[in-house]
Design an enzyme around this catalytic site. Structure first.
Site, PDB file in Angstrom:
ATOM      1  N   LYS A  27       3.094  -2.055  11.279  1.00 27.83           N
ATOM      2  CA  LYS A  27       1.685  -2.162  12.000  1.00 27.83           C
ATOM      3  C   LYS A  27       2.289  -2.402  13.276  1.00 27.83           C
ATOM      4  O   LYS A  27       2.943  -3.272  13.729  1.00 27.83           O
ATOM      5  CB  LYS A  27       1.041  -3.078  11.356  1.00 27.83           C
ATOM      6  CG  LYS A  27      -0.556  -2.669  11.722  1.00 27.83           C
ATOM      7  CD  LYS A  27      -1.150  -1.766  10.612  1.00 27.83           C
ATOM      8  CE  LYS A  27      -2.392  -1.206  10.914  1.00 27.83           C
ATOM      9  NZ  LYS A  27      -2.975  -0.560   9.807  1.00 27.83           N
ATOM     10  N   GLY A  69      -3.080   5.921  13.682  1.00 25.43           N
ATOM     11  CA  GLY A  69      -4.124   5.205  14.137  1.00 25.43           C
ATOM     12  C   GLY A  69      -4.618   4.061  13.434  1.00 25.43           C
ATOM     13  O   GLY A  69      -4.186   3.833  12.073  1.00 25.43           O
ATOM     14  N   ASP A  70      -5.506   3.518  13.830  1.00 26.55           N
ATOM     15  CA  ASP A  70      -6.416   2.352  13.034  1.00 26.55           C
ATOM     16  C   ASP A  70      -7.306   1.931  14.104  1.00 26.55           C
ATOM     17  O   ASP A  70      -7.991   2.706  14.870  1.00 26.55           O
ATOM     18  CB  ASP A  70      -5.438   0.965  12.880  1.00 26.55           C
ATOM     19  CG  ASP A  70      -5.944  -0.093  11.907  1.00 26.55           C
ATOM     20  OD1 ASP A  70      -5.810   0.262  10.640  1.00 26.55           O
ATOM     21  OD2 ASP A  70      -6.504  -1.053  12.250  1.00 26.55           O
ATOM     22  N   LYS A  85       0.738  -1.283  -0.150  1.00 26.46           N
ATOM     23  CA  LYS A  85       0.087   0.078  -0.049  1.00 26.46           C
ATOM     24  C   LYS A  85       0.956   1.268  -0.071  1.00 26.46           C
ATOM     25  O   LYS A  85       0.620   2.107  -0.873  1.00 26.46           O
ATOM     26  CB  LYS A  85      -0.878   0.139   1.121  1.00 26.46           C
ATOM     27  CG  LYS A  85      -1.571   0.972   1.431  1.00 26.46           C
ATOM     28  CD  LYS A  85      -2.504   1.063   2.688  1.00 26.46           C
ATOM     29  CE  LYS A  85      -3.182   0.113   3.254  1.00 26.46           C
ATOM     30  NZ  LYS A  85      -3.817   0.343   4.315  1.00 26.46           N
TER      31      LYS A  85
HETATM   32  P1  NDP Z   1     -12.549   2.574  13.811  1.00 23.04           P
HETATM   33  O1  NDP Z   1     -12.169   2.100  15.140  1.00 23.04           O
HETATM   34  O2  NDP Z   1     -12.828   4.085  13.954  1.00 23.04           O
HETATM   35  O3  NDP Z   1     -14.117   2.015  13.565  1.00 23.04           O
HETATM   36  C1  NDP Z   1     -13.881   0.463  13.393  1.00 23.04           C
HETATM   37  C2  NDP Z   1     -15.494   0.247  12.933  1.00 23.04           C
HETATM   38  O4  NDP Z   1     -15.503  -1.157  12.511  1.00 23.04           O
HETATM   39  C3  NDP Z   1     -16.535   0.257  14.283  1.00 23.04           C
HETATM   40  O5  NDP Z   1     -17.774   0.700  13.844  1.00 23.04           O
HETATM   41  C4  NDP Z   1     -16.379  -0.926  14.867  1.00 23.04           C
HETATM   42  O6  NDP Z   1     -17.700  -1.405  15.571  1.00 23.04           O
HETATM   43  C5  NDP Z   1     -16.328  -1.834  13.453  1.00 23.04           C
HETATM   44  N1  NDP Z   1     -15.442  -3.003  13.773  1.00 23.04           N
HETATM   45  C6  NDP Z   1     -14.367  -3.164  14.309  1.00 23.04           C
HETATM   46  N2  NDP Z   1     -13.953  -4.543  14.395  1.00 23.04           N
HETATM   47  C7  NDP Z   1     -15.088  -5.363  14.004  1.00 23.04           C
HETATM   48  C8  NDP Z   1     -15.600  -6.544  14.193  1.00 23.04           C
HETATM   49  N3  NDP Z   1     -14.475  -7.634  14.541  1.00 23.04           N
HETATM   50  N4  NDP Z   1     -16.668  -6.873  13.984  1.00 23.04           N
HETATM   51  C9  NDP Z   1     -17.727  -6.047  13.659  1.00 23.04           C
HETATM   52  N5  NDP Z   1     -17.315  -4.800  13.554  1.00 23.04           N
HETATM   53  C10 NDP Z   1     -16.198  -4.436  13.965  1.00 23.04           C
HETATM   54  O7  NDP Z   1     -11.420   2.012  13.045  1.00 23.04           O
HETATM   55  P2  NDP Z   1     -11.288   2.667  11.579  1.00 23.04           P
HETATM   56  O8  NDP Z   1     -12.424   3.279  10.829  1.00 23.04           O
HETATM   57  O9  NDP Z   1     -10.059   3.557  11.680  1.00 23.04           O
HETATM   58  O10 NDP Z   1     -10.895   1.304  10.560  1.00 23.04           O
HETATM   59  C11 NDP Z   1     -11.689   0.363   9.980  1.00 23.04           C
HETATM   60  C12 NDP Z   1     -11.072  -0.323   8.825  1.00 23.04           C
HETATM   61  O11 NDP Z   1     -10.293   0.511   8.077  1.00 23.04           O
HETATM   62  C13 NDP Z   1      -9.797  -1.339   9.579  1.00 23.04           C
HETATM   63  O12 NDP Z   1      -9.973  -2.463   8.875  1.00 23.04           O
HETATM   64  C14 NDP Z   1      -8.697  -0.562   9.539  1.00 23.04           C
HETATM   65  O13 NDP Z   1      -7.494  -1.319   9.382  1.00 23.04           O
HETATM   66  C15 NDP Z   1      -8.998   0.181   8.078  1.00 23.04           C
HETATM   67  N6  NDP Z   1      -8.274   1.395   7.676  1.00 23.04           N
HETATM   68  C16 NDP Z   1      -7.962   2.572   8.481  1.00 23.04           C
HETATM   69  C17 NDP Z   1      -7.370   3.586   8.348  1.00 23.04           C
HETATM   70  C18 NDP Z   1      -7.255   4.505   8.932  1.00 23.04           C
HETATM   71  O14 NDP Z   1      -6.786   5.812   8.587  1.00 23.04           O
HETATM   72  N7  NDP Z   1      -7.935   4.545  10.101  1.00 23.04           N
HETATM   73  C19 NDP Z   1      -6.613   3.669   6.718  1.00 23.04           C
HETATM   74  C20 NDP Z   1      -6.571   2.464   6.153  1.00 23.04           C
HETATM   75  C21 NDP Z   1      -7.492   1.383   6.643  1.00 23.04           C
HETATM   76  P3  NDP Z   1     -17.385  -1.693  17.137  1.00 23.04           P
HETATM   77  O15 NDP Z   1     -17.183  -0.325  17.674  1.00 23.04           O
HETATM   78  O16 NDP Z   1     -18.613  -2.386  17.540  1.00 23.04           O
HETATM   79  O17 NDP Z   1     -16.182  -2.720  17.229  1.00 23.04           O
HETATM   80  O1  2IT Z   2      -4.073   0.715   7.422  1.00 22.91           O
HETATM   81  C1  2IT Z   2      -3.651   1.755   7.485  1.00 22.91           C
HETATM   82  O2  2IT Z   2      -3.430   2.372   6.268  1.00 22.91           O
HETATM   83  C2  2IT Z   2      -3.759   2.967   8.476  1.00 22.91           C
HETATM   84  N1  2IT Z   2      -4.169   2.481   9.517  1.00 22.91           N
HETATM   85  C3  2IT Z   2      -3.146   4.094   8.305  1.00 22.91           C
HETATM   86  C4  2IT Z   2      -1.852   4.233   8.647  1.00 22.91           C
HETATM   87  C5  2IT Z   2      -0.911   5.215   8.625  1.00 22.91           C
HETATM   88  O3  2IT Z   2       0.150   5.400   9.054  1.00 22.91           O
HETATM   89  O4  2IT Z   2      -1.546   6.515   8.322  1.00 22.91           O
END
Ligand code: NDP
Ligand code: 2IT
Length: 452
Positions: A132, A171-172, A120
């Site tokens: 990570k 974050g993640d 990525k």
């Molecule tokens: P958040 O913690 O902000 O939100 C996660 C959401 O997904 C919540 O609604 C949560 O619900 C739900 N969720 C998480 N785990 C589960 C599970 N096992 N089953 C059902 N629902 C689940 O995280 P993000 O929005 O930051 O991340 C979401 C996805 O995007 C992840 O896969 C992450 O790796 C990916 N990502 C994030 C980036 C970023 O910049 N933040 C960048 C690129 C990818 P609940 O609260 O009920 O657990």
């Molecule tokens: O999965 C991802 O790309 C992230 N959670 C963001 C990583 C970052 O360093 O901004």
């Protein structure tokens, strides 16, 4: 000259070895399979990539750190979690990738995420390696004070391994602005350094970049729009299903709405909400970002257009587009079958590896445009790299400038994946395009830098 099938059997042998050397890490095996299954054409075509040890080095993290994270809850009871940081590949720049706090976190999960991150980050065209980290800590239901003490304990070990030129977390899942603040504070206290570039996703008054919170969701929508454009369509008037209700989901819905699509769902681990009028973002942000509540509260407060479905699959809701934005393996064969039956045109992954391999296959066979996470959700890490650039120059760019750069990066990633897929006889296959293009950039750097 080795043939594609000879190369594939070498890669298959390596995959078996990966499974043996990394037992009980199914997510890492899955991520390695998904990449290695697509590399035979490029390795067969370019003999330098067949160099013994190149792919073997790529699948072995440069460094893996596992540590104890003791902290006290509000009742004074000592809790113990496990912390991880996997520094996977630094051929292109400092290790870069998020921290995940979720009870399902283990070494295999962090390795799958770190492995994806290598490709990525390469696709962004910026100077960032792949890493990570995270913990099996569950922030749900914890007070701010508990989250702060946890973050301080986590950083009290992590600080030794990170730095603006070494490894830059962000974050993640479970790690947003609040956690980055506590982590940054503890790093600053321990090191006695104002080292802004050591973490990204910081607050806007103290080194954070405008548009970083929005970047992953916005970027994914731009990627989906680019895939639709290839088919002579745009987002205007399309119905979209989005899963999750966290950072990625919220800003996916925001951009979809801004570009004229109707985002009708969101979800969390308790179930999903469907809102015929389109998700009311002010209400969703209030419940999720301010109150840290659950999605059923959205349906209760929204009125007649919305209903909450406990459990259930959000992918049963008919839509033109699907943007999985919650977690890995949330969209399986049954979900793909339902989406195809309902005439879905494009699936674009906001989450990391949310679609199971069987579901990816079904969608591609059915002619659905499929954008893999390592391309489609790269906007978040790309703006993190722009945050590092601003920190390094001790400056802050306008929101317009960051958004323009994000749009240019997403367009370039789309073009690169599209053209690479065509070059390797897989037109329209963004999975192959993303894997090969990411691999070429990292592999070239690794070859140039010798056996390390
Ligand atoms: P958040 O913690 O902000 O939100 C996660 C959401 O997904 C919540 O609604 C949560 O619900 C739900 N969720 C998480 N785990 C589960 C599970 N096992 N089953 C059902 N629902 C689940 O995280 P993000 O929005 O930051 O991340 C979401 C996805 O995007 C992840 O896969 C992450 O790796 C990916 N990502 C994030 C980036 C970023 O910049 N933040 C960048 C690129 C990818 P609940 O609260 O009920 O657990
Ligand atoms: O999965 C991802 O790309 C992230 N959670 C963001 C990583 C970052 O360093 O901004």
């Amino acid at each position: 000259m080795t043939t594609r099938s000879e190369t594939q059997s070498t890669l298959d042998h390596l995959l078996t070895e990966i499974e043996h050397r990394n037992p009980a890490q199914p997510e890492f095996h899955q991520a390695a399979h998904e990449v290695l299954e697509t590399l035979a054409p490029v390795i067969a075509a370019r003999p330098e990539y067949a160099e013994p040890g190149l792919v073997e080095r790529l699948v072995e993290p440069e460094r893996q750190v596992i540590f104890r994270v003791p902290w006290q809850d509000d009742q004074g009871r000592v809790r113990v979690n496990r912390g991880f940081r996997v520094e996977f590949n630094s051929a292109l720049g400092p290790y870069k990738g998020g921290l995940r706090f979720h009870p399902s976190v283990n070494l295999g999960v962090i390795k799958f995420l770190g492995f994806e991150q290598i490709f990525k980050n390469a696709l962004t065209g910026l100077g960032i390696g792949g890493g990570k980290g995270g913990s099996d800590f569950d922030p749900h239901g914890r007070s701010d004070a508990e989250v702060m003490r946890f973050c301080q304990s986590f950083m009290t070990e992590l600080y030794r391994h990170i730095g603006e030129h070494t490894d830059v977390p962000a974050g993640d899942i479970g790690v947003g602005g609040r956690e980055i603040g506590y982590l940054f504070g503890q790093y600053r206290r321990i090191t006695n350094r104002w080292e802004a570039g050591v973490l990204t996703g910081k607050g806007q008054g103290w080194g954070g970049s405008l548009i970083r919170p929005e970047a992953t969701g916005y970027g994914n929508v731009l990627f989906a729009a680019a895939m639709l454009r290839e088919r002579g369509e745009d987002l205007e008037g399309q119905t979209a299903v989005v899963s999750g209700s966290g950072n990625v989901a919220i800003y996916t819905i925001e951009k979809l709405t801004a570009l004229g699509a109707n985002a009708v769902t969101c979800s969390d681990s308790s179930g999903y909400v469907v809102d015929e009028k389109g998700i009311d973002l002010d209400l969703l942000k209030q419940i999720k970002e301010v109150e840290r509540g659950r999605v059923d509260a959205y349906a209760e407060r929204r009125g007649a257009s919305a209903r909450f479905v406990p459990g259930g699959s959000v992918w049963d809701v008919p839509a033109d587009l699907a943007l999985p934005s919650a977690t890995q393996n949330e969209l399986d064969e049954n979900a793909a079958t339902a989406l195809i039956r309902n005439g879905v045109k494009a699936v674009s992954e906001g989450a990391n590896m949310p679609t199971t391999p069987e579901a990816v296959h079904l969608l591609q066979q059915a002619g659905v445009a499929f954008g893999p996470g390592k391309a489609a959700n790269a906007g978040g890490v790309a703006v993190s790299a722009l945050e590092m650039a601003q920190n390094h120059a001790r400056t802050a760019w306008s929101a317009e400038r960051v958004e323009e750069e994000l749009a240019a990066i997403m367009t370039s990633i789309h073009t690169t994946c599209h053209e690479t897929a065509e070059r390797y006889d897989a037109p329209g296959d963004y999975v192959t395009g993303a894997n090969i293009a990411g691999f070429e950039r990292v592999a070239d750097a690794m070859l140039a830098q010798g056996v390390i």
